[in-house]
Scaffold this motif. Structure first.
Motif, PDB file in Angstrom:
ATOM      1  N   ARG A  72      -7.964   2.752   3.452  1.00  0.00           N
ATOM      2  CA  ARG A  72      -8.499   2.920   4.915  1.00  0.00           C
ATOM      3  C   ARG A  72     -10.291   2.784   4.671  1.00  0.00           C
ATOM      4  NH1 ARG A  72      -8.842   8.533   6.105  1.00  0.00           N
ATOM      5  NH2 ARG A  72      -8.644   9.746   4.174  1.00  0.00           N
ATOM      6  N   THR A  73     -10.632   2.683   5.758  1.00  0.00           N
ATOM      7  CA  THR A  73     -12.196   2.815   5.923  1.00  0.00           C
ATOM      8  C   THR A  73     -12.589   3.822   6.721  1.00  0.00           C
ATOM      9  OG1 THR A  73     -12.025   1.206   7.730  1.00  0.00           O
ATOM     10  CG2 THR A  73     -12.370   0.351   5.718  1.00  0.00           C
ATOM     11  N   VAL A  74     -13.062   3.925   7.803  1.00  0.00           N
ATOM     12  CA  VAL A  74     -13.444   4.846   8.811  1.00  0.00           C
ATOM     13  C   VAL A  74     -12.308   5.743   9.246  1.00  0.00           C
ATOM     14  CG1 VAL A  74     -15.630   4.027   8.876  1.00  0.00           C
ATOM     15  CG2 VAL A  74     -14.090   3.257  10.510  1.00  0.00           C
ATOM     16  N   SER A  75     -11.156   4.958   9.679  1.00  0.00           N
ATOM     17  CA  SER A  75     -10.074   5.393  10.327  1.00  0.00           C
ATOM     18  C   SER A  75      -9.287   6.543   9.511  1.00  0.00           C
ATOM     19  CB  SER A  75      -9.144   4.293  10.944  1.00  0.00           C
ATOM     20  OG  SER A  75      -8.111   4.828  11.123  1.00  0.00           O
ATOM     21  N   ASP A  76      -8.549   7.237  10.294  1.00  0.00           N
ATOM     22  CA  ASP A  76      -7.795   8.548   9.372  1.00  0.00           C
ATOM     23  C   ASP A  76      -6.393   7.833   9.146  1.00  0.00           C
ATOM     24  OD1 ASP A  76      -7.021   8.067  12.005  1.00  0.00           O
ATOM     25  OD2 ASP A  76      -6.897  10.387  12.450  1.00  0.00           O
ATOM     26  N   HIS A  77      -6.117   6.519   9.564  1.00  0.00           N
ATOM     27  CA  HIS A  77      -4.886   5.727   9.210  1.00  0.00           C
ATOM     28  C   HIS A  77      -5.011   4.369   8.199  1.00  0.00           C
ATOM     29  CE1 HIS A  77      -2.072   7.389  12.325  1.00  0.00           C
ATOM     30  NE2 HIS A  77      -3.041   7.663  12.992  1.00  0.00           N
ATOM     31  N   CYS A  78      -4.132   4.364   7.273  1.00  0.00           N
ATOM     32  CA  CYS A  78      -4.118   3.281   6.551  1.00  0.00           C
ATOM     33  C   CYS A  78      -3.516   1.892   7.195  1.00  0.00           C
ATOM     34  CB  CYS A  78      -3.350   3.612   5.303  1.00  0.00           C
ATOM     35  SG  CYS A  78      -4.394   4.937   4.184  1.00  0.00           S
ATOM     36  N   PRO A  79      -4.066   0.750   6.933  1.00  0.00           N
ATOM     37  CA  PRO A  79      -3.425  -0.419   7.459  1.00  0.00           C
ATOM     38  C   PRO A  79      -2.240  -0.478   6.539  1.00  0.00           C
ATOM     39  CG  PRO A  79      -5.405  -0.902   6.189  1.00  0.00           C
ATOM     40  CD  PRO A  79      -5.379   0.648   6.505  1.00  0.00           C
ATOM     41  N   ILE A  80      -1.188  -1.103   7.190  1.00  0.00           N
ATOM     42  CA  ILE A  80       0.073  -1.325   6.300  1.00  0.00           C
ATOM     43  C   ILE A  80       0.242  -2.905   6.514  1.00  0.00           C
ATOM     44  CG2 ILE A  80       1.035   1.030   6.273  1.00  0.00           C
ATOM     45  CD1 ILE A  80       3.042  -0.011   8.479  1.00  0.00           C
ATOM     46  N   LEU A  81       0.635  -3.597   5.457  1.00  0.00           N
ATOM     47  CA  LEU A  81       0.888  -5.009   5.376  1.00  0.00           C
ATOM     48  C   LEU A  81       2.367  -5.173   5.222  1.00  0.00           C
ATOM     49  CD1 LEU A  81      -0.116  -7.806   5.486  1.00  0.00           C
ATOM     50  CD2 LEU A  81      -0.693  -7.649   2.841  1.00  0.00           C
ATOM     51  N   LEU A  82       2.961  -5.961   6.083  1.00  0.00           N
ATOM     52  CA  LEU A  82       4.404  -6.604   5.814  1.00  0.00           C
ATOM     53  C   LEU A  82       4.275  -7.769   4.963  1.00  0.00           C
ATOM     54  CD1 LEU A  82       7.497  -6.026   6.174  1.00  0.00           C
ATOM     55  CD2 LEU A  82       7.163  -7.326   8.192  1.00  0.00           C
ATOM     56  N   ARG A  83       4.764  -7.834   3.673  1.00  0.00           N
ATOM     57  CA  ARG A  83       4.785  -9.033   2.716  1.00  0.00           C
ATOM     58  C   ARG A  83       6.362  -9.383   2.306  1.00  0.00           C
ATOM     59  NH1 ARG A  83       0.873  -7.995  -2.296  1.00  0.00           N
ATOM     60  NH2 ARG A  83      -0.828  -8.029  -0.648  1.00  0.00           N
ATOM     61  N   HIS A  84       6.371 -10.730   2.162  1.00  0.00           N
ATOM     62  CA  HIS A  84       7.522 -11.032   1.553  1.00  0.00           C
ATOM     63  C   HIS A  84       7.402 -11.870   0.208  1.00  0.00           C
ATOM     64  CE1 HIS A  84      10.717 -13.987   0.984  1.00  0.00           C
ATOM     65  NE2 HIS A  84      11.587 -13.114   1.233  1.00  0.00           N
ATOM     66  N   ASN A  85       7.724 -11.032  -0.802  1.00  0.00           N
ATOM     67  CA  ASN A  85       7.549 -11.698  -2.100  1.00  0.00           C
ATOM     68  C   ASN A  85       8.826 -11.702  -2.872  1.00  0.00           C
ATOM     69  OD1 ASN A  85       4.776 -11.884  -2.131  1.00  0.00           O
ATOM     70  ND2 ASN A  85       4.426  -9.757  -2.821  1.00  0.00           N
TER      71      ASN A  85
END
Length: 358
Positions: A72-85
């Motif tokens: 995360r940067t300035v936000s208090d939330h972390c971005p989440i990424l949906l990834r298919h591996n």
């Protein structure tokens, strides 16, 4: 919902959210990279508020999907990424399924492969090679079996539907009613077999066979796979996600753990131990007889997880008349020569996560 705020237990809202996920038949897939996605500014409270919730149909097509917590940067939330591996850990080990024994051709195949195997060598080697040949034959047989069962289920459902629709328009003939009954019997038999396989995979041994819980067992299998799956490891603070590197680090860790260090061992000279009588000693070292070997086999739990060869004790018990000569010969030879063929007594080291985000 996971939360860390200086208190233990689930709140009412968290329980309601969990109930919503269950009632909606949604799946919260593994979260990789970090445990929480929201952090309070003072750092005292954190929670996993952000997530992807997926339904079964989506997961059946992209079952390798994972959600990754990013920085995360300035936000208090972390971005989440949906990834298919598509993660390839190597070939999957063979496993013998109890329901195979109820299917036509299985026991005949085992007997045919076992008796026709012309293996030269000492008894332990012959036993290992016969098990190997039987495993290869059953693996090929099962590949056709799985698709064949699904085709039979779909065919029976279509036949029943066709007769039902005709019965709505006109009076059914006796032959058509009989054909529908036979289709129901075929459908029930194949559904029961498929359910039995899923039950064994799910390890729900406390449930009785015959219950129509195919969907439940299927969800248990998925849940166990996801709980036990390893998506990444941390080595000295560095996250590793490549399978080859994870294998190297895990292998290196256990090699160092079980490596014997050279040093002086304690000596037991001069210590007097209690001794058994000559009669007891003779009883302990006498050769195994056929009856006690059979009793030992019968006393073993049939449903226990198999070793690397994939055969459980239900296989041993059901096919005892076919394999007993090799098994008894191997045990008697082992008693005489104290020799065991390499690979016959191997076992798995399984890494099972004890927390949700290892």
């Amino acid at each position: 919902m996971e939360e860390k705020a200086g208190r233990s237990g689930l709140t009412v809202e968290m329980r309601e959210f969990d109930n919503f996920i269950c009632e909606s038949e949604l799946f919260d897939i593994p979260h990789v990279g970090r445990k929480y996605t929201w952090y309070q500014a003072n750092g005292k409270s954190m929670s996993r508020l952000d997530r992807f919730l997926l339904f079964e149909g989506w997961l059946s097509k992209w079952d390798e999907a994972r959600q990754w917590g990013l920085c995360r940067t300035v936000s208090d939330h972390c971005p989440i990424l949906l990834r298919h591996n598509k993660v390839d850990w190597g070939p999957k080990p063979f496993r013998f399924f109890d329901s195979w024994l109820e299917l036509e051709g299985c026991r005949e195949l085992i007997k045919d492969v076992w008796n026709k195997a012309n293996i030269q060598g000492w008894v332990g080697f012959r036993l290992k090679e016969r098990l190997k040949l039987t495993k290869e034959a059953l693996r090929k047989w099962n590949q056709n079996l799985v698709s064949d069962i699904d085709n039979k289920i779909n065919k029976a459902v279509a036949e029943i539907a066709q007769v039902d629709l005709k019965g709505e328009r006109e009076q059914l003939m006796e032959e058509e009613i009989k054909a529908r009954m036979e289709a129901f019997l075929d459908l029930w038999k194949n559904l029961k077999h498929k359910e039995s396989m899923l039950q064994q995979k799910s390890r729900k041994t406390w449930l009785l066979n015959g219950d129509a819980n195919t969907k439940f067992f299927h969800n248990c299998v998925k849940g166990r796979w996801k709980r036990n799956e390893m998506n990444s490891i941390y080595v000295q603070g560095t996250q590793i996600v490549e399978v080859s590197k994870m294998k190297e680090e895990i292998s290196s860790y256990f090699e160092s753990m079980f490596k014997e260090e050279q040093g002086e061992r304690p000596k037991l000279d001069g210590i007097c131990f209690k001794q058994i009588t000559g009669e007891d000693n003779s009883s302990l070292i006498k050769p195994f007889n056929v009856e006690e070997i059979k009793v030992a086999v019968e006393d073993c739990d049939s449903s226990k997880a198999p070793g690397p060869d994939g055969f459980n004790f239900r296989f041993v018990k059901s096919e005892w008349e076919v394999i007993k000569e090799d098994v008894i010969g191997f045990l008697q030879d082992f008693h005489k020569n104290s020799k065991m063929v390499r690979g016959l007594n191997t076992s798995f080291i399984v890494l099972i996560p004890k927390v949700d985000n290892p």
